[in-house]
Design a protein around this motif. Structure first.
Motif, PDB file in Angstrom:
ATOM      1  N   PRO A 152     -10.976   0.351   1.129  1.00 46.73           N
ATOM      2  CA  PRO A 152      -9.657   0.506   0.497  1.00 46.73           C
ATOM      3  C   PRO A 152      -9.153  -0.771  -0.185  1.00 46.73           C
ATOM      4  O   PRO A 152      -8.256  -0.717  -1.019  1.00 46.73           O
ATOM      5  CB  PRO A 152      -8.732   0.886   1.663  1.00 46.73           C
ATOM      6  N   LEU A 153      -9.715  -1.906   0.152  1.00 47.14           N
ATOM      7  CA  LEU A 153      -9.320  -3.174  -0.464  1.00 47.14           C
ATOM      8  C   LEU A 153     -10.141  -3.468  -1.716  1.00 47.14           C
ATOM      9  O   LEU A 153      -9.925  -4.476  -2.380  1.00 47.14           O
ATOM     10  CB  LEU A 153      -9.505  -4.323   0.532  1.00 47.14           C
ATOM     11  N   PRO A 194       0.814  -1.205   0.000  1.00 48.90           N
ATOM     12  CA  PRO A 194       0.000   0.000   0.000  1.00 48.90           C
ATOM     13  C   PRO A 194       0.856   1.266   0.000  1.00 48.90           C
ATOM     14  O   PRO A 194       1.949   1.287   0.562  1.00 48.90           O
ATOM     15  CB  PRO A 194      -0.817  -0.106   1.285  1.00 48.90           C
ATOM     16  N   SER A 254      -2.172   5.412   2.694  1.00 50.64           N
ATOM     17  CA  SER A 254      -3.401   4.974   2.020  1.00 50.64           C
ATOM     18  C   SER A 254      -4.366   4.272   2.969  1.00 50.64           C
ATOM     19  O   SER A 254      -5.542   4.153   2.659  1.00 50.64           O
ATOM     20  CB  SER A 254      -3.067   4.064   0.840  1.00 50.64           C
ATOM     21  N   LEU A 255      -3.883   3.804   4.097  1.00 50.12           N
ATOM     22  CA  LEU A 255      -4.763   3.145   5.072  1.00 50.12           C
ATOM     23  C   LEU A 255      -4.919   3.976   6.349  1.00 50.12           C
ATOM     24  O   LEU A 255      -5.268   3.450   7.394  1.00 50.12           O
ATOM     25  CB  LEU A 255      -4.231   1.753   5.401  1.00 50.12           C
TER      26      LEU A 255
END
Length: 144
Positions: A104-105, A23, A27-28
């Motif tokens: 996000p996945l 990632p 982003s997380l």
């Protein structure tokens, strides 16, 4: 005596670097959004009662003050997955926090009511593949 040459490997390694993939940085970083979502879910609920219900459901004591800190913007306090699950149960099995977490996945969360629809879609796809294979075999035998 053997003739030795100093050999230096100057080729570029085909092995990917340990931190070259995965990632993107930040982003997380979705904890603040999760906390805001949980706070909205608990709007109108008595936080003392919510903390007591979380404690009862998880068998881990949590106070109203700890719940408030967990839902605050302070990054030092973050809800655990089990606490999020307990809050979802308290709010009537609302799955929105988990939808937010898996977004996000590129994934989604289905309610129990929708499982049969997904199974039906899978079965229809299998049926389509079987019919296509049967048509190939029938054509091969000259029966179609």
């Amino acid at each position: 005596m053997a003739n030795r040459k100093a050999s230096v490997d100057s080729s570029i390694s085909k092995q990917q670097g340990l931190f070259d993939s995965g990632p993107a940085e930040g982003s997380l970083d979705i904890v603040l959004g999760l906390k805001q979502l949980l706070s909205r879910l608990l709007r109108g609920y008595d936080r003392y009662l919510v903390a007591a219900q979380i404690s009862k459901a998880t068998l881990k004591e949590i106070s109203k003050d700890s719940l408030d800190k967990m839902l605050s913007s302070d990054p030092a306090y973050q809800p655990s997955a089990i606490q999020v699950l307990a809050i979802c149960r308290i709010c009537g099995d609302d799955l929105e926090p988990f939808r937010y977490l898996v977004e996000p996945l590129g994934a989604s969360v289905l309610s129990a009511d929708d499982h049969d629809l997904v199974e039906m879609a899978r079965l229809q796809e299998e049926e389509r593949k079987i019919k296509a294979r049967m048509n190939v075999l029938l054509s091969k035998r000259g029966l179609k």
